[in-house]
Design a protein around this motif. Structure first.
Motif, PDB file in Angstrom:
ATOM      1  N   ALA A 120       3.553  10.370  -9.226  1.00  0.00           N
ATOM      2  CA  ALA A 120       2.776  10.337 -10.478  1.00  0.00           C
ATOM      3  C   ALA A 120       2.094  11.766 -10.806  1.00  0.00           C
ATOM      4  O   ALA A 120       2.181  12.347 -11.716  1.00  0.00           O
ATOM      5  CB  ALA A 120       2.066   9.362 -11.054  1.00  0.00           C
ATOM      6  N   GLU A 121       1.485  12.180  -9.579  1.00  0.00           N
ATOM      7  CA  GLU A 121       0.802  13.149  -9.633  1.00  0.00           C
ATOM      8  C   GLU A 121       1.717  14.619  -9.714  1.00  0.00           C
ATOM      9  O   GLU A 121       1.227  15.596 -10.158  1.00  0.00           O
ATOM     10  CB  GLU A 121       0.065  13.354  -8.192  1.00  0.00           C
ATOM     11  N   ARG A 122       2.695  14.358  -9.248  1.00  0.00           N
ATOM     12  CA  ARG A 122       3.813  15.578  -9.267  1.00  0.00           C
ATOM     13  C   ARG A 122       4.712  15.363 -10.465  1.00  0.00           C
ATOM     14  O   ARG A 122       5.588  16.243 -10.569  1.00  0.00           O
ATOM     15  CB  ARG A 122       4.474  15.696  -8.048  1.00  0.00           C
ATOM     16  N   GLY A 123       4.189  14.487 -11.100  1.00  0.00           N
ATOM     17  CA  GLY A 123       5.075  14.408 -12.546  1.00  0.00           C
ATOM     18  C   GLY A 123       6.494  13.794 -12.384  1.00  0.00           C
ATOM     19  O   GLY A 123       7.603  13.990 -12.986  1.00  0.00           O
ATOM     20  N   LYS A 146       0.888  -1.121   0.107  1.00  0.00           N
ATOM     21  CA  LYS A 146      -0.024   0.102  -0.025  1.00  0.00           C
ATOM     22  C   LYS A 146       0.893   1.100   0.075  1.00  0.00           C
ATOM     23  O   LYS A 146       0.502   2.040  -0.629  1.00  0.00           O
ATOM     24  CB  LYS A 146      -0.895   0.120   1.204  1.00  0.00           C
ATOM     25  N   VAL A 147       1.794   1.342   0.750  1.00  0.00           N
ATOM     26  CA  VAL A 147       2.698   2.262   0.748  1.00  0.00           C
ATOM     27  C   VAL A 147       3.397   2.658  -0.505  1.00  0.00           C
ATOM     28  O   VAL A 147       3.510   3.671  -1.033  1.00  0.00           O
ATOM     29  CB  VAL A 147       3.860   2.292   2.055  1.00  0.00           C
ATOM     30  N   ILE A 148       4.038   1.591  -1.134  1.00  0.00           N
ATOM     31  CA  ILE A 148       4.627   1.779  -2.310  1.00  0.00           C
ATOM     32  C   ILE A 148       3.694   2.447  -3.040  1.00  0.00           C
ATOM     33  O   ILE A 148       4.025   3.279  -4.147  1.00  0.00           O
ATOM     34  CB  ILE A 148       5.302   0.320  -2.706  1.00  0.00           C
ATOM     35  N   GLY A 149       2.448   1.827  -3.281  1.00  0.00           N
ATOM     36  CA  GLY A 149       1.484   2.216  -4.167  1.00  0.00           C
ATOM     37  C   GLY A 149       1.114   3.743  -4.146  1.00  0.00           C
ATOM     38  O   GLY A 149       0.926   4.547  -5.102  1.00  0.00           O
ATOM     39  N   ASN A 150       0.965   3.906  -2.818  1.00  0.00           N
ATOM     40  CA  ASN A 150       0.698   5.418  -2.513  1.00  0.00           C
ATOM     41  C   ASN A 150       2.036   6.366  -2.840  1.00  0.00           C
ATOM     42  O   ASN A 150       1.428   7.572  -3.423  1.00  0.00           O
ATOM     43  CB  ASN A 150       0.418   5.819  -0.813  1.00  0.00           C
ATOM     44  N   ASN A 151       2.884   5.855  -2.746  1.00  0.00           N
ATOM     45  CA  ASN A 151       4.323   6.627  -3.104  1.00  0.00           C
ATOM     46  C   ASN A 151       4.300   6.892  -4.730  1.00  0.00           C
ATOM     47  O   ASN A 151       4.734   7.966  -5.244  1.00  0.00           O
ATOM     48  CB  ASN A 151       5.520   6.169  -2.594  1.00  0.00           C
ATOM     49  N   ARG A 152       3.990   5.750  -5.181  1.00  0.00           N
ATOM     50  CA  ARG A 152       3.946   5.941  -6.651  1.00  0.00           C
ATOM     51  C   ARG A 152       2.954   6.945  -7.316  1.00  0.00           C
ATOM     52  O   ARG A 152       2.937   7.727  -8.180  1.00  0.00           O
ATOM     53  CB  ARG A 152       3.802   4.342  -7.394  1.00  0.00           C
TER      54      ARG A 152
END
Length: 164
Positions: free
Chosen positions: A77-80, A67-73
């Protein structure tokens, strides 16, 4: 009452008393041994529960890491950001922390398993000792009854020389 009747009563009483005492000693030792066997079974059961709980904790830790890795990705991605540089460093740190948590769970579970294994073995050893002590105590009580009976019988047969 005739002396032979008294002797017979004394002999029978000694034999019965020794037998009853022997049975009581053996029964008490068996009860103690059974209690120790139950302690061993409980330790074995706790060992199984411990392993299941550790497996669950490891699985949960891996799910949290995922979950943490998914949230980090997603945040990257939101920040480019690409999956390089500081984002990878953060994910590596998270993976390292999760690996440390998994090792801690494993070590704790192994230690608990070893303690419970030793506890079960100790309880089984105490059970065996109780049974042996019961057999020895029962034999001693039976022997005491036989000795008492023999003494009573011997005393009744022994005739003192008349005193003058």
């Amino acid at each position: 009452m005739c002396p032979m009747a008294l002797t017979a009563i004394s002999v029978v009483g000694s034999l019965v008393g020794g037998g009853i005492q022997a049975a009581g000693i053996q029964s008490q030792a068996n009860a103690q041994a059974d209690a120790e066997e139950r302690r061993a079974q409980l330790a074995d059961r706790a060992k199984e529960v411990n392993q299941t709980q550790a497996s669950f904790e490891r699985k949960r830790s891996l799910q949290q890491l995922s979950k943490v890795i998914g949230n980090n990705r997603a945040a990257g991605a939101e920040r480019g950001l690409s999956d390089t540089g500081s984002l990878v460093d953060v994910m590596d740190d998270n993976a390292y922390e999760a690996a440390q948590d998994l090792e801690a769970i494993r070590y704790r579970a192994e230690g608990e398993r070893d303690n419970l294994t030793m506890e079960a073995a100790d309880a089984r050893s105490r059970a065996s000792s109780s049974r042996k002590a019961g057999r020895i105590g029962a034999f001693g009580a039976a022997l005491g009854g036989l000795t008492g009976a023999a003494t009573s019988l011997g005393n009744s047969l022994y005739r003192r020389p008349p005193t003058t």
